[in-house]
Scaffold this active site. Sequence first.
Site: not given
Length: 250
Positions: A117, A220, A222
Amino acid sequence: MDSQKVIIGISTNYLIESAGPELGQERIYVNSSYIDVILRAGGIPLMLPFVEEESVARAQMSLIDGLLLSGGIDVNPLVYGEEPHPQLGPIYPKRDTHELHLVKIAQETNKPILGICRGLQLLNAAFGGTLYQDIPHMTNTDIQHAQKVQKHISTHTVDLKPGTILQQIFGSTSLLTNSLHHQAIKQLASVFTVNAQTKDGLIEGIENQANPFILAVQWHPEMMVAYEPQMQKLFDYFVKVVAQHKQGGS
Ligand code: MN
């Protein structure tokens, strides 16, 4: 500790407590999902608190084998030679300074970088590119990139470019991802290849296959891993590349 394991430095975020007994307390932190995905990939996560002195960044870099540039607030547009647009969000120039040092030293010392990001945006600026300071005001897209649902939920389609590392990692030409950004790459830095785009043409991923390896995505992964396990593939691949660089004696 397994001596074969590699250490992944994670750049950090900044927070001032806005309520409660810790009101006004300044903190440096990372979201725990970054720790989880590096551990799951077999790496050793190490947080890198930001400081302005290049000598400290250099000492931090000497401790790690690969660098993960985490998400966060906007990059200072002065970094890429622009004045602040009225829709620019909060910035924290000290963090920009630190991460620019980390990127420069990673290049000098041949250490791979993964950007998430803001990490993608910082990398583009670090190598001479520019950003749209606010997508709704500076582009004519009709796709929502700052989603209003929970962060792990996939909201838009990302097309992966055949022949890129990113496309090989996922083994697919299309992914559904979350989207938690109001800025995006405008002018792409010349060292990078686009590996992912949304249907409006905005850039969602970049890579530099040269040594040292750099890969970054605008979403994102994760935050998605617990719900979309294939997102772990990105971190598994990165830790593998870092281990190969380390074994290469570089
Ligand atoms: Mn997006």
